[in-house]
Design a protein around this motif. Structure first.
Motif, PDB file in Angstrom:
ATOM      1  N   ASN A  98       0.193   6.266   0.288  1.00  0.00           N
ATOM      2  CA  ASN A  98      -0.557   7.385  -0.121  1.00  0.00           C
ATOM      3  C   ASN A  98      -0.770   8.532   0.811  1.00  0.00           C
ATOM      4  O   ASN A  98      -0.571   8.438   1.936  1.00  0.00           O
ATOM      5  CB  ASN A  98      -1.903   6.758  -0.310  1.00  0.00           C
ATOM      6  CG  ASN A  98      -2.262   5.675  -1.607  1.00  0.00           C
ATOM      7  OD1 ASN A  98      -2.298   4.566  -1.260  1.00  0.00           O
ATOM      8  ND2 ASN A  98      -1.858   6.116  -2.715  1.00  0.00           N
ATOM      9  N   LYS A  99      -0.690   9.531   0.314  1.00  0.00           N
ATOM     10  CA  LYS A  99      -1.205  11.065   0.987  1.00  0.00           C
ATOM     11  C   LYS A  99      -2.573  10.912   0.913  1.00  0.00           C
ATOM     12  O   LYS A  99      -3.415  11.050   0.123  1.00  0.00           O
ATOM     13  CB  LYS A  99      -0.590  12.224   0.018  1.00  0.00           C
ATOM     14  CG  LYS A  99      -0.933  13.410   0.853  1.00  0.00           C
ATOM     15  CD  LYS A  99       0.132  14.576   0.034  1.00  0.00           C
ATOM     16  CE  LYS A  99      -0.332  15.859   0.574  1.00  0.00           C
ATOM     17  NZ  LYS A  99       0.013  16.158   2.204  1.00  0.00           N
ATOM     18  N   VAL A 100      -3.057  10.895   2.267  1.00  0.00           N
ATOM     19  CA  VAL A 100      -4.682  10.610   2.611  1.00  0.00           C
ATOM     20  C   VAL A 100      -5.024  11.929   3.261  1.00  0.00           C
ATOM     21  O   VAL A 100      -4.566  12.464   4.113  1.00  0.00           O
ATOM     22  CB  VAL A 100      -4.719   9.479   3.619  1.00  0.00           C
ATOM     23  CG1 VAL A 100      -6.292   9.287   4.035  1.00  0.00           C
ATOM     24  CG2 VAL A 100      -4.197   8.155   2.959  1.00  0.00           C
ATOM     25  N   VAL A 129      -5.502  10.741  -2.005  1.00  0.00           N
ATOM     26  CA  VAL A 129      -6.884   9.933  -1.517  1.00  0.00           C
ATOM     27  C   VAL A 129      -7.467  11.068  -0.574  1.00  0.00           C
ATOM     28  O   VAL A 129      -7.111  11.228   0.452  1.00  0.00           O
ATOM     29  CB  VAL A 129      -6.667   8.541  -1.215  1.00  0.00           C
ATOM     30  CG1 VAL A 129      -8.105   8.046  -0.793  1.00  0.00           C
ATOM     31  CG2 VAL A 129      -5.710   7.911  -2.139  1.00  0.00           C
ATOM     32  N   GLY A 130      -8.834  11.116  -0.839  1.00  0.00           N
ATOM     33  CA  GLY A 130      -9.871  11.941  -0.173  1.00  0.00           C
ATOM     34  C   GLY A 130     -10.751  10.744   0.764  1.00  0.00           C
ATOM     35  O   GLY A 130     -11.129   9.794   0.092  1.00  0.00           O
ATOM     36  N   ILE A 131     -10.978  11.108   2.089  1.00  0.00           N
ATOM     37  CA  ILE A 131     -11.820  10.076   2.502  1.00  0.00           C
ATOM     38  C   ILE A 131     -12.950  10.874   3.257  1.00  0.00           C
ATOM     39  O   ILE A 131     -12.703  11.787   3.954  1.00  0.00           O
ATOM     40  CB  ILE A 131     -11.207   9.384   3.900  1.00  0.00           C
ATOM     41  CG1 ILE A 131      -9.867   8.541   3.474  1.00  0.00           C
ATOM     42  CG2 ILE A 131     -11.854   8.433   4.731  1.00  0.00           C
ATOM     43  CD1 ILE A 131     -10.069   7.402   2.653  1.00  0.00           C
ATOM     44  N   THR A 160      -8.101   4.161   6.139  1.00  0.00           N
ATOM     45  CA  THR A 160      -7.093   5.284   6.166  1.00  0.00           C
ATOM     46  C   THR A 160      -5.623   4.853   6.471  1.00  0.00           C
ATOM     47  O   THR A 160      -4.533   5.129   5.878  1.00  0.00           O
ATOM     48  CB  THR A 160      -7.378   6.325   6.985  1.00  0.00           C
ATOM     49  OG1 THR A 160      -8.542   7.063   6.459  1.00  0.00           O
ATOM     50  CG2 THR A 160      -6.461   7.376   7.306  1.00  0.00           C
ATOM     51  N   THR A 161      -5.514   3.857   7.408  1.00  0.00           N
ATOM     52  CA  THR A 161      -4.409   3.123   7.869  1.00  0.00           C
ATOM     53  C   THR A 161      -3.572   2.509   6.863  1.00  0.00           C
ATOM     54  O   THR A 161      -2.402   2.636   6.623  1.00  0.00           O
ATOM     55  CB  THR A 161      -4.446   2.376   9.192  1.00  0.00           C
ATOM     56  OG1 THR A 161      -5.143   3.235  10.150  1.00  0.00           O
ATOM     57  CG2 THR A 161      -3.223   1.948   9.850  1.00  0.00           C
ATOM     58  N   ALA A 162      -4.220   1.903   6.185  1.00  0.00           N
ATOM     59  CA  ALA A 162      -3.963   0.831   5.014  1.00  0.00           C
ATOM     60  C   ALA A 162      -3.308   1.902   3.998  1.00  0.00           C
ATOM     61  O   ALA A 162      -2.285   1.368   3.434  1.00  0.00           O
ATOM     62  CB  ALA A 162      -5.051   0.035   4.600  1.00  0.00           C
ATOM     63  N   LEU A 163      -4.172   2.739   3.526  1.00  0.00           N
ATOM     64  CA  LEU A 163      -3.406   3.677   2.499  1.00  0.00           C
ATOM     65  C   LEU A 163      -2.474   4.259   2.984  1.00  0.00           C
ATOM     66  O   LEU A 163      -1.326   4.578   2.272  1.00  0.00           O
ATOM     67  CB  LEU A 163      -4.655   4.710   2.160  1.00  0.00           C
ATOM     68  CG  LEU A 163      -5.755   4.106   1.276  1.00  0.00           C
ATOM     69  CD1 LEU A 163      -7.050   5.001   1.381  1.00  0.00           C
ATOM     70  CD2 LEU A 163      -5.334   3.703   0.017  1.00  0.00           C
ATOM     71  N   CYS A 164      -2.074   4.860   4.410  1.00  0.00           N
ATOM     72  CA  CYS A 164      -1.130   5.742   4.603  1.00  0.00           C
ATOM     73  C   CYS A 164       0.228   4.639   4.473  1.00  0.00           C
ATOM     74  O   CYS A 164       1.148   4.986   4.243  1.00  0.00           O
ATOM     75  CB  CYS A 164      -1.244   5.992   5.976  1.00  0.00           C
ATOM     76  SG  CYS A 164      -2.413   7.448   6.112  1.00  0.00           S
TER      77      CYS A 164
END
Ligand code: SF4
Length: 206
Positions: free
Chosen positions: A66-68, A44-46, A58-62
Motif C-alpha cells: 500500500n502507498k501509505v 491509505v492515510g494514517i 503503517t509498517t504492515a501496510l507498506c
C-alpha cells in the motif's frame, strides 16, 4: 449500566448515526481485519496516534504494497506537510480517537487539524480504532476526556509544554505550545458504511 447494556446502547446509538461498530478481543485482531479489508493497491492515510503506532500498522501496510500517507514517514518539514495534505484524498483513512461516547459521538482534539479533517471528509472509507479505555458514558465526558487526558498526554509525547502538561487538565491556554487548535465531534455520517468504529477489548493510547 451493565456491560451488555452498554455494548447494546453504544451499537444502537452509532447505528442510528450511520456508523458501524465492530468489536475485537485485541488490537492484533483489528490489525488482521484491516489488512484483510484494504486492497494492496489502495492508498491509505494514517492519523498519527499511539494506538496505531503500537499496532505497527503503517509498517504492515507498506510491507504488503500500500502507498501509505503517514506523517511520521516524512524526513523534512516539507515532506511532512505534503504527506498530511496527501492523506486528505486517500482511498482509506485510519485513525484512533480521543473519546467515543455511548450516545454515539466521536471526539478528537488535534494540533494542526489534518486528522479531524480527513475523518470528516475526503477518504471514502474511514476506520477509527480505539481501546475500551476511550469509551465514555456521555458526550460531556468525552469532551472532558479529550481536553483533560488526551491533550496533556499527547502534548507530552510530542515534546510540547502547554500548561496542561503540568496542571494535568486543560486551562484553556493561549500558550505558543498549545496542542489543540481543532476539536471535532463526529455526530454521524451522511454516507452509510463510510465510517466504521473498531473497538478492542484492551486499553491503549490517550
Ligand atoms: S487549550 Fe492549552 S491547556 Fe487546554 S488542552 Fe489545549 S494546550 Fe492544553
Amino acid at each position: 449500566m451493565s456491560d451488555n447494556f452498554r455494548v447494546k446502547a453504544l451499537e444502537d446509538n452509532f447505528a442510528k448515526r450511520n456508523i458501524n461498530v465492530l468489536w475485537f478481543n485485541s488490537f492484533q485482531e483489528i490489525k488482521k481485519y484491516i489488512l484483510a479489508q484494504i486492497p494492496n493497491t489502495a492508498t491509505v492515510g494514517i492519523g498519527n496516534s499511539k494506538t496505531l503506532k503500537s499496532m505497527e500498522l503503517t509498517t504492515a501496510l507498506c510491507d504488503v504494497g500500500n502507498k501509505v500517507f503517514d506523517k511520521t514517514l516524512g524526513k523534512t518539514p516539507e515532506e511532512v506537510r505534503e504527506i498530511k495534505r496527501g492523506s486528505l484524498l486517500t482511498d482509506y483513512y485510519i485513525s484512533s480517537s480521543n473519546a467515543v461516547s455511548i450516545d454515539g459521538r466521536i471526539v478528537n482534539i488535534d494540533h494542526s487539524g489534518n486528522r479531524v479533517a480527513a475523518i470528516a471528509y475526503g477518504p471514502d472509507k474511514v476506520y477509527i480504532v480505539v481501546g475500551k479505555n476511550k469509551i465514555t458514558e456521555t458526550y460531556e465526558e468525552a469532551m472532558k476526556r479529550a481536553r483533560n487526558i488526551s491533550a496533556p498526554l499527547n502534548a507530552k509525547r510530542a515534546g510540547f509544554n502547554p500548561p496542561c502538561v503540568f496542571a494535568g487538565y486543560c486551562v484553556d491556554c493561549n500558550s505558543p505550545e498549545r496542542v489543540c487548535y481543532a476539536v471535532s465531534t463526529i455526530e454521524g455520517q451522511h454516507v452509510k458504511n463510510r465510517l466504521t468504529l473498531l473497538i478492542a477489548n484492551e486499553d491503549e493510547g490517550f
